[in-house]
Design an enzyme around this catalytic site. Sequence first.
Site, short mmCIF file in Angstrom:
data_model
loop_
_atom_site.label_atom_id
_atom_site.label_comp_id
_atom_site.label_asym_id
_atom_site.label_seq_id
_atom_site.Cartn_x
_atom_site.Cartn_y
_atom_site.Cartn_z
N ARG A 200 -35.99 64.60 115.88
CA ARG A 200 -35.73 66.57 115.83
C ARG A 200 -36.79 67.13 114.90
O ARG A 200 -38.11 67.91 115.02
CB ARG A 200 -34.84 66.31 114.80
CG ARG A 200 -34.12 68.44 114.45
CD ARG A 200 -32.88 67.57 114.14
NE ARG A 200 -32.66 66.11 113.49
CZ ARG A 200 -32.80 65.60 111.81
NH1 ARG A 200 -32.84 67.23 111.45
NH2 ARG A 200 -32.64 65.12 111.31
N CYS B 16 -29.39 51.33 93.95
CA CYS B 16 -30.14 52.09 92.44
C CYS B 16 -29.16 51.49 91.24
O CYS B 16 -29.74 51.53 90.39
CB CYS B 16 -29.42 53.41 92.71
SG CYS B 16 -27.94 54.03 93.33
N HIS C 298 -27.79 57.27 86.53
CA HIS C 298 -26.16 56.89 86.87
C HIS C 298 -26.92 56.36 85.62
O HIS C 298 -27.23 54.84 84.71
CB HIS C 298 -26.73 55.43 87.42
CG HIS C 298 -26.30 55.91 89.36
ND1 HIS C 298 -27.11 56.95 89.47
CD2 HIS C 298 -26.78 55.10 90.53
CE1 HIS C 298 -26.52 57.08 90.73
NE2 HIS C 298 -26.68 56.48 91.39
#
Lengths: 349, 349, 349, 349
Positions: B37, B148, B237
């Site tokens: 795309r 993560c 986090h």
Amino acid sequence: MTKVAVLGATGSVGQIFLQLLDRHPWFKVSAVAASDRSAGQIYREAVTWHSPTQIPEDLAELEIAPIEPKAFDDVDLVFSALPADVAKKTEERFAKAGYFVVSNASAHRLDRDVPLLNPEVNCDHLRLVEQQQRQRKWSGAIITSPNCSATILTLSLKPIQDAWGIKRVLVSTMQALSGAGYPGVASLDILDNVIPFIPNEEEKVEVETVRILGAPEKPADFKISASCHRVATSDGHLEAVFVETERSADPESVKAAMENFVGEPQRLNLPSAPPKPLVLKPDENRPQTRLDRMEGDGMAVTVGRVRSDDALNGVKYIALGHNTIRGAAGCAVLNAEYLKAMKYLDRWK
Amino acid sequence: MTKVAVLGATGSVGQIFLQLLDRHPWFKVSAVAASDRSAGQIYREAVTWHSPTQIPEDLAELEIAPIEPKAFDDVDLVFSALPADVAKKTEERFAKAGYFVVSNASAHRLDRDVPLLNPEVNCDHLRLVEQQQRQRKWSGAIITSPNCSATILTLSLKPIQDAWGIKRVLVSTMQALSGAGYPGVASLDILDNVIPFIPNEEEKVEVETVRILGAPEKPADFKISASCHRVATSDGHLEAVFVETERSADPESVKAAMENFVGEPQRLNLPSAPPKPLVLKPDENRPQTRLDRMEGDGMAVTVGRVRSDDALNGVKYIALGHNTIRGAAGCAVLNAEYLKAMKYLDRWK
Amino acid sequence: MTKVAVLGATGSVGQIFLQLLDRHPWFKVSAVAASDRSAGQIYREAVTWHSPTQIPEDLAELEIAPIEPKAFDDVDLVFSALPADVAKKTEERFAKAGYFVVSNASAHRLDRDVPLLNPEVNCDHLRLVEQQQRQRKWSGAIITSPNCSATILTLSLKPIQDAWGIKRVLVSTMQALSGAGYPGVASLDILDNVIPFIPNEEEKVEVETVRILGAPEKPADFKISASCHRVATSDGHLEAVFVETERSADPESVKAAMENFVGEPQRLNLPSAPPKPLVLKPDENRPQTRLDRMEGDGMAVTVGRVRSDDALNGVKYIALGHNTIRGAAGCAVLNAEYLKAMKYLDRWK
Amino acid sequence: MTKVAVLGATGSVGQIFLQLLDRHPWFKVSAVAASDRSAGQIYREAVTWHSPTQIPEDLAELEIAPIEPKAFDDVDLVFSALPADVAKKTEERFAKAGYFVVSNASAHRLDRDVPLLNPEVNCDHLRLVEQQQRQRKWSGAIITSPNCSATILTLSLKPIQDAWGIKRVLVSTMQALSGAGYPGVASLDILDNVIPFIPNEEEKVEVETVRILGAPEKPADFKISASCHRVATSDGHLEAVFVETERSADPESVKAAMENFVGEPQRLNLPSAPPKPLVLKPDENRPQTRLDRMEGDGMAVTVGRVRSDDALNGVKYIALGHNTIRGAAGCAVLNAEYLKAMKYLDRWK
């Protein structure tokens, strides 16, 4: 109707008391009391009202009384939303003067002869009142409701304890801003942030949980560890709970036990008792703080994601409750209803 | 300078790669690739750039290449920020074609002959590359960086494992929105809310943690359980970690071990290695997501509140890391630096 | 009871329709319709329900109908919560087939023979229905409700226009996330941010405001300029309004005019009409989005801070309304009630 | 190097001063002063540091001085981040004692002989210093920087005033939390909310804007009206500005005038002067608070969405600036640089 007074009525928990007691079928607030700074003023003018709902109309124009036993001659029961430091002596003075003091403050929670009551969980602790009155020579008594996070946690643990026994509990909380009172947490401190510390909270959760889930005279002997964190939600404490059970518990049975759980408040059909104290959410991403905190008008604890725990021999799940309703004023009101249903208010005074 | 390409360069992790590689002393981005795309468009026009910092100037005008090995003749190393479903076959094609593929995707993380590398923790796993090349008959290879939350967790656990051994880990995460990519979490879903579920995250944390902390061929044998939650923070986090150790560990010794911890990246003085991989925050309310996520330019993990655990024989603490830097693109860049420092890039191709 | 259908019932405005129509004294939802993707499914299973309140029980098990006139034989009125592109042709088809279509979509708002109705403000515009039916040879008709921001703005301007005349209006909006639908605004785009652009919003506010405050056939001739901004609130559009009046208006008189304002819905005592369409907040820092958006069950507009304007010969003030209730589904329901009260539903079909 | 002191160094604006002056090429902080409560303590211990960046190392160990002129013998310039009530007398005492006081406080902003300086806009106002010293018989002087919102607004208006003249300005602000200091706005007050009131802010914006854009002795004579609102952003005030010009201005020409605008700080190449004081953002949804507030290291104002205004004969646009940098400490530092470049600091003392 039992006439009641609310001590600390202008504070944030005090305001919740007034909302919950507005049009209550058993209790009528006939006096609001606050510190000397506010005493003598009209409630509507003294208070900074935080809720989108209006101040209950018949209370808005009350004159604020000083926090003195003599101010409440026609009152049968006193709710205390006082700060911990003020609560200690004040609540004792009221109990000595013959009042039943249903308190949300932490001051007396750990007194051995004071019930720490989460009524679906340990209504048998109420019998400590007799001992309290005998020992302290009081005609009144102090009854406390637990720390907000402990209230939610113990409600969710009760059916597990009953069916499988508990060896160990680890809990990590994500607590709402209203838990810190008002003004409480500064907006600059919590926007785009998590604060992994709430003063004294972990100690309260740990100590109160084993007390509530134990016998009136002796705490439960399972091990517990809490890690408490503040997140940017307005109301609703969410808790990630890990439980090691004494006997092997599979998640489906735990879910069934939670769903079927009821306590004395439900059996007695107390006005503030939620139809189900624990509401199981089947969706894999529930309970969520914003969507589920008002379950049972804020008096139910929602649970979800009950699954096996790979590290402990047990289960892990999510529990959520409204911290200023179920976790504070609502639990105290339910305690008062239980007192009244058990005819405690009739026996003395 | 080693010429590198970034696959999936228009996505959110891809954008972090470009920021980290801008003015990198060892690597020069000579190609950016994205799905059909976007291929053929100028990068500046194809991308929806999310960061307050500008698009690196020399990359902004690059034409986006298709994701095909033949498009990168002069490239020695390929970073992959591809979505998991695309990554599987594509990364294999590149490795077969002779490229070293340093991937942030989860597709190959659990392949037994693919290193899952958090370089301060398990750089010895890199030797799986030889086995991989031999078995698969590839001149290139795939090296993955972990999930993560697992990256942050394993970094904080490593000095504990080294000094006291680990029997059990329970972890509750409070994860940032950027972990869900873009557009990711709808704003209506997270305002005043916590979502206690992230698809597949708990499984990844559990499986990857024991793999990273184990031998290259054999996962560590401690038990682990994770509960993962999304909160309204942009990046970072935060993890509440409970650890049962094999030998008794007191909090002060654990703090000292964390503070003194360094790994191979520090010894080799790799360009992206933070001076200290673990930074201990002494204040009782730290680490906090907003204040500490950029420690060590986002490559360090901050730890704090190390305290005894009352339920496990061990400690509990808070760990925090930047999820898209240390927990994603930054860890991959550090892995690539380690590869280069160990002369892997010279040996083949 | 008038039987109604809701088109686009699974979308976010569609869900508000169902909540507002649940236990409505005049209307009963007998059909819910949605795109082909959902048609045939049970509503409960097809919908991603966003509200803390439950799906109305009797609707949850309905089978979703396709969006075709022939599907609703026994229905007298159709609410449309369709997206603008679909709405254009679909609503025409229903009107031609004899249905009254009360639409929240923008597709037909500016058709000269279609009433754009905010019923306290311009109920006389309803007479365009006769013209519409004559010209288009329809036995049904389309009635539209305005853009959310224009609904709130025109309600607040109406008493000023009536008493002093309006020469000029400038408005700056702070609009809620729910205005963008679901998933709508990405959380990463709005955390710690303001987005000062909402596609086509300023044009809608400007054009619709003069149309609503004009005669049915001719827009008002005052000048208007809008600047529209998205902020991190869930529900409730807050607007800073600056008005130049034709005749000199002092703030106290404007406040009195606002407080005393009522419209036809109040005079007719329509079920969804708020007791007061404009509620004046006396505190200097009100209205506030979170505290005041539910005034009048979300159907009232709150106003405050009415003060002289130093740059225009007039006043400035703050207006606030609930964008998905008063500003969308609630206004449409009120329009339908007005239609019914005026016997429009009896005359045809 | 010019030695400087910072008064009110522990407050939130004081902290920004220290960050901006850290490694400043012309100024060296040799003293930090704070209220008696903190005086005598080590800075690191007395301050609650709010920023993710560290306390500048050489300042962290400074002993906090009392706020007394005699405490700063070797200092040539004093920055004041004092609260308004304290600032009035204190700043006068310092100026009388021979110090140049560059103040961010509002206390003296409207004194007729005190420059209210936004240096790209009205550096000619600095000449009021001579008048001030003559009239007040001071060897030092007070120079003030404007209110945060006025700083941003006047910078954006200056090129329009220069080229087309201004008849009327209406402005609606969306202001960040840091503007209220620390702890400032309670988190419970702003979560999911807009507060449409900031005490005294509208008055300051209106009065200061015409003063800055006027001659030193006489305010500009255009009309102005402000509506000020607090939103949930950490830093960055966004303003929707509507301008009626004296001569007809088309948006493209206004954009060009903004882009080409420079002031004396740019011509003199002052260390804190952003390369371009106004940065035009071409995207239709920019500037955005989070993405653009740090433009020019927080010293530039970004503008966008310049378009014709349908209600005023002029233009409307969005302006955004960092409220604690450009809008407070940064502007004061730039003012001090301008003072030094113009040799004011040499002439006296």
